[in-house]
Design a protein around this motif. Structure first.
Motif, short mmCIF file in Angstrom:
data_model
loop_
_atom_site.label_atom_id
_atom_site.label_comp_id
_atom_site.label_asym_id
_atom_site.label_seq_id
_atom_site.Cartn_x
_atom_site.Cartn_y
_atom_site.Cartn_z
N ARG A 65 -4.06 2.33 5.87
CA ARG A 65 -4.72 2.94 7.03
C ARG A 65 -4.39 4.45 7.10
O ARG A 65 -5.27 5.29 7.38
CB ARG A 65 -4.27 2.24 8.31
CG ARG A 65 -5.00 2.73 9.57
CD ARG A 65 -4.53 1.94 10.78
NE ARG A 65 -4.81 0.53 10.66
CZ ARG A 65 -6.01 0.00 10.93
NH1 ARG A 65 -7.02 0.77 11.32
NH2 ARG A 65 -6.20 -1.29 10.80
N SER A 121 -3.62 6.40 4.59
CA SER A 121 -4.33 7.10 3.52
C SER A 121 -5.79 7.33 3.88
O SER A 121 -6.37 8.41 3.63
CB SER A 121 -4.24 6.31 2.21
OG SER A 121 -2.91 6.19 1.79
N LEU A 122 -6.42 6.33 4.49
CA LEU A 122 -7.84 6.46 4.88
C LEU A 122 -8.02 7.53 5.95
O LEU A 122 -9.05 8.23 5.99
CB LEU A 122 -8.37 5.12 5.38
CG LEU A 122 -8.53 4.01 4.34
CD1 LEU A 122 -8.89 2.70 5.01
CD2 LEU A 122 -9.61 4.39 3.32
N ASP A 123 -7.04 7.70 6.85
CA ASP A 123 -7.16 8.66 7.94
C ASP A 123 -6.86 10.08 7.49
O ASP A 123 -7.42 11.05 8.06
CB ASP A 123 -6.21 8.28 9.08
CG ASP A 123 -6.67 7.02 9.81
OD1 ASP A 123 -7.85 6.65 9.66
OD2 ASP A 123 -5.82 6.39 10.48
N LEU A 163 -7.31 9.19 -3.01
CA LEU A 163 -7.41 8.09 -2.07
C LEU A 163 -7.60 6.76 -2.80
O LEU A 163 -6.96 5.75 -2.48
CB LEU A 163 -8.58 8.34 -1.10
CG LEU A 163 -8.86 7.22 -0.08
CD1 LEU A 163 -7.66 7.01 0.82
CD2 LEU A 163 -10.11 7.56 0.72
N VAL A 213 -4.84 3.79 -2.50
CA VAL A 213 -5.25 2.48 -1.96
C VAL A 213 -5.12 1.38 -3.03
O VAL A 213 -4.73 0.25 -2.75
CB VAL A 213 -6.69 2.55 -1.42
CG1 VAL A 213 -7.21 1.16 -1.06
CG2 VAL A 213 -6.76 3.47 -0.20
#
Length: 554
Positions: free
Chosen positions: A329, A331-333, A341, A345
């Motif tokens: 989460r 990394s996605l933000d 990314l 992930v």
């Protein structure tokens, strides 16, 4: 002829009684000290040598005397009550003032119809018809006409005594057969007598009830057709006939809507006109189901003992998944570079997959431990069983317990129910762990220690077999479980295999573990030995018979 017979001489004249008694004693004297020629000459010629009493020779008969018919009858009745009937009675015809011989004979036969009688009389030949017409039984009567030759009296006595004893032996044999037949029918076990070609000769009531085939329908027909559930025993039946050795078997079948478990014993038979083998079949379904329920209860007890370790491992797995999810989460933000990314992930997903695999493996182990379905009796490598159980121990037993295994290079093959042997080993490992952790009192050594499992091939000789209960000579695989725990006293060791006996705190152990271990090992024709010293530790040795093919090649 029997080692000793009983003869009654009845005559009102003392000299004649003594003369007949001497003839009888000499006829049955144990004169083995005399030459064979001399003995044959005396018996065949009827020569009267000095009486057995005078010479001190042992007689193989007891001779009693009576002077009157009524006295003789009372002696006959008393002998019957003692179970010592007279084999032969010499009876004089004229015995005034009491009963004559014919009347005495009639009374005696009313009490003992088998009594063999020699009637001594001075009547002429015409008197024989009169005697027979009156009361006599021709089959049990000989007429000895006075004056008689010693040889004649001797030969008559020998013939009638042999006849009487043959008659008694024949009746005893028939009684034994009737008793055997009654027992055969009355026993609760299913019994079948089969001839060497597999034809049913006897079929008892229990077998008729179980198979729903009457004895009349089954006898004279092929066993395998009348009892299809015994078809798989055909080769064993042939082996029993060839070797003369009994065989114990276990069979399972589906009948009446439920599984049936049968214990089968095939025993060779060769007696008189009976040849072949007897099948004894016992329905042990109830006992087997009780054992299964007991084993299942003990399995769940083991699961309870391992629950704390399992919970700890699942907590670590879930923690790993939760932490990695947070990382994804984040990394996605925050990550703007698509390539980085994807890489971050991807790494986190690998961690989650590994955690999921660990969780799946733990669930498999738990299901394998608690499942009710038994694996079939088969060839098993003890090395594989040790590997599975040690993996469970690594994941569930406290970290303060160091684990190790010593295994042979070659397979350690036995014939067994795999899940039951796994249960044996796991129980011993859990007990070893407890002795090094929860059973240590306050102020004792630090919790923890070494749990060592070993597999070794061993040959049990006569000395060892005589020392250990239930042990037999042969080749075995020895499975050992050692710990450095609190150990046990000799008094405790004597009780540990008793059901519900436990040295653990209330709520920690059911007391079923070691009793089940003992039961399972005995079922596999193995045996156990225990060494322990208080404050030092314990070692349990489980001996399981090595596979015959393998033991023969070593």
């Amino acid at each position: 002829m029997a080692s000793e017979c009983r003869i009654l001489v009845v005559d009102d004249e003392q000299d004649l009684r003594k003369h007949l008694a001497d003839i009888v004693r000499n006829a049955f004297a144990d004169d083995s000290s005399r030459s064979l020629f001399s003995r044959m000459k005396s018996r065949l010629s009827g020569l009267v040598s000095p009486s057995a009493k005078e010479t001190g020779a042992k007689t193989s008969c007891v001779v009693d005397c009576a002077s009157q018919g009524k006295e003789a009858l009372e002696m006959v009745k008393a002998a019957l009550e003692r179970g010592e009937p007279y084999s032969l009675i010499f009876l004089d015809q004229r015995m005034p003032p009491g009963w004559d011989g014919v009347e005495t004979m009639a009374h005696i036969w009313e009490s003992d119809s088998d009594a063999q009688i020699i009637l001594c009389t001075a009547y002429d030949d015409s008197a024989w018809r009169e005697i027979v017409e009156k009361k006599a039984c021709q089959a049990n009567l000989l007429l000895l006409k006075k004056p008689f030759a010693v040889a004649e009296a001797t030969q008559m006595a020998l013939v009638l005594v042999n006849k009487y004893e043959h008659l008694q032996n024949s009746r005893m044999t028939e009684a034994e057969r009737l008793m055997a037949s009654s027992v055969f029918e009355a026993l609760p076990s299913m019994l079948v007598l089969a001839s060497p070609d597999g034809i049913v000769r006897k079929w008892n009531a229990a077998m008729a009830s179980f198979s729903r085939r009457s004895s009349e329908d089954a006898c004279g027909k092929l066993l395998w057709d009348e009892a299809p559930f015994l078809k798989d025993c055909r080769k064993d039946f042939e082996t029993v006939l060839q070797t003369g050795q009994s065989k114990n078997l276990r069979a399972e079948l589906f009948a009446g809507g439920e599984d049936k478990h049968l214990d089968i014993v095939i025993t060779p038979l060769s007696s008189g006109d009976l040849h072949g083998a007897i099948f004894r079949v016992d329905d042990v379904s109830v006992a087997v189901k009780k054992d299964e329920h007991l084993r299942q209860a003990q399995k769940m007890d083991s699961v309870g003992n391992l629950a704390a370790g399992l919970a700890h491992d699942f907590k670590n797995i879930i923690g790993g998944v939760t932490g990695t999810s947070s990382s994804i989460r984040y990394s996605l933000d925050t990550e703007k570079d698509p390539a980085k990314l994807r890489r971050d992930v991807g790494n986190d997903l690998e961690v989650i997959e590994e955690a999921a695999n660990q969780g799946t493996e733990l669930v498999k182990q738990l299901l394998a431990l608690s499942k009710k379905q038994e694996q079939p009796f088969a060839s098993v490598d003890l090395k594989e069983i040790v590997g599975k159980v040690m993996k469970i121990c690594e994941n569930t037993l406290p970290r303060c317990v160091e684990k190790g295994a010593s295994l042979p290079e070659s397979p350690a093959m036995v014939t067994a129910y795999p899940t039951q042997i796994e249960q044996v080993l796991l129980n011993l490992c859990i007990n070893a762990s407890h002795s090094m952790t929860i059973m240590r009192g306050e102020g004792e050594a630090e919790k923890g220690g070494l749990l060592a499992v070993g597999v070794e091939q061993i040959s049990v000789g006569r000395n060892l077999a005589e020392t250990i209960p239930d042990a037999h000579e042969g080749n075995y695989w020895m499975l050992s479980v050692s710990d450095t725990g609190i150990g046990m006293s000799k008094d405790t060791i004597d009780k540990i295999f008793e059901p519900f006996f436990t040295t653990k705190q209330q709520g920690v152990g059911s007391g079923l573990g070691l009793s089940m271990v003992y039961s399972i090992v005995r079922q596999h024709k193995g045996f156990l030995e225990v060494f322990s010293e208080p404050g030092v530790g314990s070692t349990f040795f489980v001996f399981l018979p090595a596979l015959e093919t393998e033991s023969a090649s070593t």
